[in-house]
Design a protein around this motif. Structure first.
Motif, short mmCIF file in Angstrom:
data_model
loop_
_atom_site.label_atom_id
_atom_site.label_comp_id
_atom_site.label_asym_id
_atom_site.label_seq_id
_atom_site.Cartn_x
_atom_site.Cartn_y
_atom_site.Cartn_z
N PRO A 21 42.57 49.67 49.99
CA PRO A 21 41.32 50.15 49.42
C PRO A 21 41.02 49.45 48.09
O PRO A 21 41.91 49.29 47.26
CB PRO A 21 41.57 51.64 49.20
N VAL A 22 39.79 49.05 47.92
CA VAL A 22 39.35 48.40 46.69
C VAL A 22 38.75 49.48 45.78
O VAL A 22 38.00 50.33 46.24
CB VAL A 22 38.30 47.31 46.99
N ASP A 23 39.11 49.43 44.51
CA ASP A 23 38.51 50.32 43.54
C ASP A 23 38.30 49.55 42.24
O ASP A 23 38.68 48.38 42.13
CB ASP A 23 39.35 51.58 43.32
N LYS A 24 37.71 50.21 41.27
CA LYS A 24 37.39 49.54 40.01
C LYS A 24 38.63 48.97 39.32
O LYS A 24 38.61 47.86 38.80
CB LYS A 24 36.65 50.49 39.07
N SER A 25 39.72 49.71 39.33
CA SER A 25 40.93 49.22 38.64
C SER A 25 41.52 48.00 39.34
O SER A 25 42.02 47.09 38.67
CB SER A 25 41.97 50.33 38.50
N SER A 26 41.46 47.94 40.67
CA SER A 26 41.97 46.74 41.36
C SER A 26 41.10 45.53 41.08
O SER A 26 41.60 44.41 40.97
CB SER A 26 42.11 46.99 42.86
N VAL A 27 39.80 45.76 40.93
CA VAL A 27 38.89 44.66 40.58
C VAL A 27 39.19 44.18 39.16
O VAL A 27 39.30 42.97 38.92
CB VAL A 27 37.41 45.10 40.72
N GLU A 28 39.34 45.11 38.23
CA GLU A 28 39.65 44.73 36.84
C GLU A 28 40.96 43.95 36.76
O GLU A 28 41.04 42.94 36.05
CB GLU A 28 39.72 45.98 35.97
N LYS A 29 41.97 44.41 37.47
CA LYS A 29 43.26 43.73 37.47
C LYS A 29 43.13 42.31 38.03
O LYS A 29 43.68 41.36 37.49
CB LYS A 29 44.28 44.53 38.28
N ALA A 30 42.39 42.16 39.12
CA ALA A 30 42.20 40.84 39.73
C ALA A 30 41.48 39.89 38.78
O ALA A 30 41.85 38.71 38.66
CB ALA A 30 41.43 40.97 41.04
N VAL A 31 40.48 40.39 38.07
CA VAL A 31 39.75 39.56 37.10
C VAL A 31 40.69 39.12 35.98
O VAL A 31 40.69 37.95 35.58
CB VAL A 31 38.51 40.29 36.56
#
Length: 191
Positions: A137-147
């Motif tokens: 599942p994708v969420d805001k924290s996984s997006v922030e970490k990837a960036v």
């Protein structure tokens, strides 16, 4: 009139039915609604930009298709030029700044992303792009970490292909002093 996506059909019908309206330009986000509304309003000419996900039987609806692959390849070449200019202006020795693509497994934009990478690579060579695919599942924290991880790998410009998580990517990139490139700023959810 130029319309963007909203609670679609009712708004499109309401705006197109304003007395005196002769032409309506519709973006791809309204494509499903354009066919039925055009059939209801035969005296208004509709121009749909993108592609029609239906059989076009209306005499008052014209569909303009474009080559998305070529558009994204050219976007990649433009990003490569920007990265090269930044490198030349800073005259610092070290690694070339990179372009990044952040994509989810289930995003329909994988062909767009591949064409973007092709454009960057054609100008800067292999190793000039970082592709990060997020598993659900994708969420805001996984997006922030990837960036953050992409930034640590030298990425300075990101193409988000995250669907509903594009705004989270844009916010994280802005916080990291990175840049975003997108084909639809309005529809991206950015402020």
């Amino acid at each position: 009139m130029l319309f963007r996506s909203d609670p679609a059909r009712d708004r499109l019908r309401k705006e197109a039915a304003v007395p005196g309206t002769r032409y309506v330009v519709v973006d791809p986000l309204f494509s499903v609604e354009a066919g039925s509304v055009a059939a209801e309003l035969p005296n208004v000419r509709f121009l749909l930009i993108g592609d029609a996900p239906f059989e076009n039987e209306s005499n008052n609806l014209t569909v303009l298709r474009f080559d998305r692959r070529n558009a994204f390849r050219l976007m990649g070449k433009a990003v490569a030029l920007e990265l090269s200019e930044r490198k030349n202006e800073s005259s610092q020795k070290g690694d070339q700044a990179k372009a990044g693509v952040l994509i989810t497994v289930d995003t329909a934009g994988s062909e767009d992303a591949a064409a973007f990478v092709e454009g960057v690579t054609a100008s800067l060579g292999t190793g000039s792009t970082i592709i990060r695919q997020l598993e659900p599942p994708v969420d805001k924290s996984s997006v922030e970490k990837a960036v953050q991880e992409m930034q640590s790998q030298g990425v300075t410009i990101v193409l988000p292909r995250l669907g509903e998580f594009n705004p989270a990517c844009m916010e994280a990139a802005e916080n990291a002093k990175m840049h975003i490139v997108t084909e639809d700023w309005y529809g991206s959810g950015a402020d």
